[in-house]
Scaffold this active site. Structure first.
Site, PDB file in Angstrom:
ATOM      1  N   HIS A 105      11.627  12.138   7.680  1.00  0.00           N
ATOM      2  CA  HIS A 105      12.612  13.069   7.105  1.00  0.00           C
ATOM      3  C   HIS A 105      12.568  13.096   5.579  1.00  0.00           C
ATOM      4  CE1 HIS A 105      16.300  10.202   6.392  1.00  0.00           C
ATOM      5  NE2 HIS A 105      15.174   9.643   6.011  1.00  0.00           N
ATOM      6  N   GLY A 149       0.809  -1.205   0.000  1.00  0.00           N
ATOM      7  CA  GLY A 149       0.000   0.000   0.000  1.00  0.00           C
ATOM      8  C   GLY A 149       0.844   1.257   0.000  1.00  0.00           C
ATOM      9  N   ARG A 191      12.973   6.288   9.810  1.00  0.00           N
ATOM     10  CA  ARG A 191      13.584   7.140   8.793  1.00  0.00           C
ATOM     11  C   ARG A 191      12.623   7.414   7.631  1.00  0.00           C
ATOM     12  NH1 ARG A 191      19.031   4.256   7.395  1.00  0.00           N
ATOM     13  NH2 ARG A 191      17.524   2.605   7.047  1.00  0.00           N
TER      14      ARG A 191
END
Length: 535
Positions: A444, A423, A441
């Site tokens: 960012h 998805g 992560r």
């Protein structure tokens, strides 16, 4: 103890009168350990150093007037001598070239300690920054190089900052100045070139540093070439000659030798004649070691090197340099170019070795569902499931990463406990029912508007109180830190909307989208675990 007469009599202001009297008493009565504490509290170096004098700057019509006054304090003064270093500093500070600065030294009491006065002669008001010339002076008791290096490093490690120095050939001593709670002078016997170089740097150090900064691209590409050629793998079993390495990589021996020599100067390889070996740093370029950074070197010195060449375009236009160079946004480019995608995924995996310690930094439940949102190839989810056998997981990401994720999680022995949900976290519902949600992560990569969509979708799936674990490299709010700031520029260049953020910015972003930031826990390489809860 007598006083220093009146300021009028000796041409000194009343404040300078008191300062000199207090300094004389300090020199006379203070043990070395207490004098060290005045510069750097808690330093245990008294057995290596001896407190020898205290210095301060005063203003007076003439140095001879001050000499007469020192006698009344029990100081045995010597003839004034011209000062060069202090005079030049004051001349720059005051914008005058006609200054007359004299040094008046005098023995205090019957010991070997002295008072050192810098006398700015003439009719001057208080000198701006005059306290900067005050210092406490110590001499080293040993001339052993090892002991002297140890003393020096102890002072620096404890927080003192280098503040100039030089070699005094008349007294055959090396003089080092530091700045701490108070300014400190350290006198070391003999001419200590290596210690002085460590302290003040080379005369051309600024130009050297600038050249080092400007040639960073050379280092990046040299590392990338060594990684592409697989040089480190050829050294895995021991030393190799240039000819052997050239034959194994299909390279021109002389050209390869020159690159290897450059990398050896950077600490990547060891060299003995024409024999090359791996250093601990160079080991990271091997493809078969835990935490290998070979593919990271190939990526940073390949695709990302090309995109950084368009940094000016990004700064001027706001457009992603990667998009400008490659004609597509990064994630679309990787979806359409499987080879580049595999390199990117492998490089990102090599940069995630620290993830194995993340589970220990979390308060994980004994059972339940862990939902890894945009979990990539599944390394973090694998570490979490390995750490807590009672947990199950769902990896939610775009279809093109599922195959590699299945392989990684199979390797961790936990694929049977994982559901794979394809998805898009912007358009599709995030799997619900999670006891913990992970975003490693991810934020960012996006601007605040798009992060708000991601967080809103996670919040829609999470019950109130459910933890959200975010792994990022936050920018410190109180000081400059190299890695977060470098990666902030990197995200600007190699992403469309990416940026690093401060903890305050993450707190505001989370609060605006249904979460409360609870705490931040540090990880290696300036990464951090940010723990939030759904509200």
């Amino acid at each position: 103890m007598s006083t220093l007469g009146t300021g009028a009599r000796f041409g000194l202001g009343e404040q300078d009168v008191r300062r000199i009297a207090d300094t004389v008493e300090f020199v006379r009565a203070t043990p070395t350990g207490d004098a060290l504490d005045a510069v750097l509290p808690g330093t245990d170096l008294a057995r290596h150093l001896d407190f020898v004098h205290s210095a301060l700057l005063v203003t007076a019509p003439s140095a001879d007037d001050v000499v007469a006054g020192l006698v009344e304090l029990g100081v045995t003064p010597r003839e004034p001598t011209p000062s060069v270093v202090v005079r030049d500093r004051l001349a720059r500070r005051l914008g005058r070239a006609d200054l007359d600065v004299r040094i008046v030294r005098g023995e205090v009491g019957t010991g070997s300690r002295e008072l050192e006065l810098f006398v700015l002669c003439g009719d001057f008001p208080a000198v701006p920054g005059g306290e900067d010339e005050s210092h406490l002076a110590f001499r080293a008791l040993s001339d052993d190089d090892v002991v002297l290096r140890g003393v020096y490093e102890s002072l620096v490690d404890a927080g003192l900052v280098a503040d100039g120095g030089g070699y005094n050939k008349h007294e055959d001593v090396t003089v080092l100045y530091f700045r701490g709670e108070r300014r400190m002078e350290l006198t070391v016997p003999g001419q200590r070139e290596s210690l002085l170089l460590r302290h003040v740097g080379r005369p051309d150090q600024a130009k050297r540093d600038m050249l080092h900064l400007m040639s960073g691209a050379w280092r990046t590409r040299s590392l990338a070439v060594a990684a592409e050629l697989g040089v480190a793998d050829l050294m895995a079993d021991g030393a190799r000659t240039t000819a052997e390495l050239a034959a194994g990589t299909g390279s021109v021996p002389d050209n390869l030798h020159r690159v290897l020599r450059y990398l050896a100067a950077l600490g990547v390889f060891g060299v003995d004649g024409d024999s090359w070996t791996l250093t601990p740093l160079g080991e990271l370029l091997r493809s078969d070691v835990d935490g290998s950074q070979r593919d990271l070197a190939r990526l940073y010195g390949g695709m990302f090197y090309r995109s950084f060449g368009a940094l000016e375009h990004t700064v001027r236009t706001g457009e992603s340099a990667f998009t400008h160079v490659f004609g597509a946004d990064p994630f679309d480019h990787f979806a359409a170019n499987p080879a580049d995608a595999r390199l990117f995924e492998s490089a990102m995996a090599s940069a995630t070795a620290f993830l194995k310690i993340v589970p220990a930094a979390l308060d994980l439940p004994a059972e339940g569902l862990v939902v890894d949102v945009a979990g990539g190839d599944g390394h973090l989810l694998g570490f979490v499931l390995q750490a807590v056998p009672g947990l199950h997981g769902v990896l939610f990401d775009r279809p093109h990463v599922m195959e590699s994720a299945r392989a990684v999680l199979t390797g961790y022995g936990c694929a049977e406990r994982v559901g794979f949900a394809s998805g898009d976290f912007f358009a599709d519902p995030v799997p619900s029912g999670g006891a913990v949600y992970l975003l490693s992560r991810i934020l960012h990569d996006w601007d605040d508007e798009r992060c708000a969509v991601i967080l809103a979708n996670v919040r829609a799936a999470a019950e109130p109180g459910t933890p959200l674990v975010i792994i990022e490299r936050p920018i410190p709010e109180s000081h400059l830190e190299m890695l977060p700031l470098a990666w902030d520029v990197h995200m600007m260049v190699n992403n469309v909307h990416g940026r690093e953020r401060t903890l305050g910015e993450y707190r505001e972003l989370l609060c605006a989208n249904g979460f409360e930031l609870v705490e931040s826990r540090p990880l290696p390489l300036d990464m951090a675990v940010l723990v939030a809860r759904a509200i």
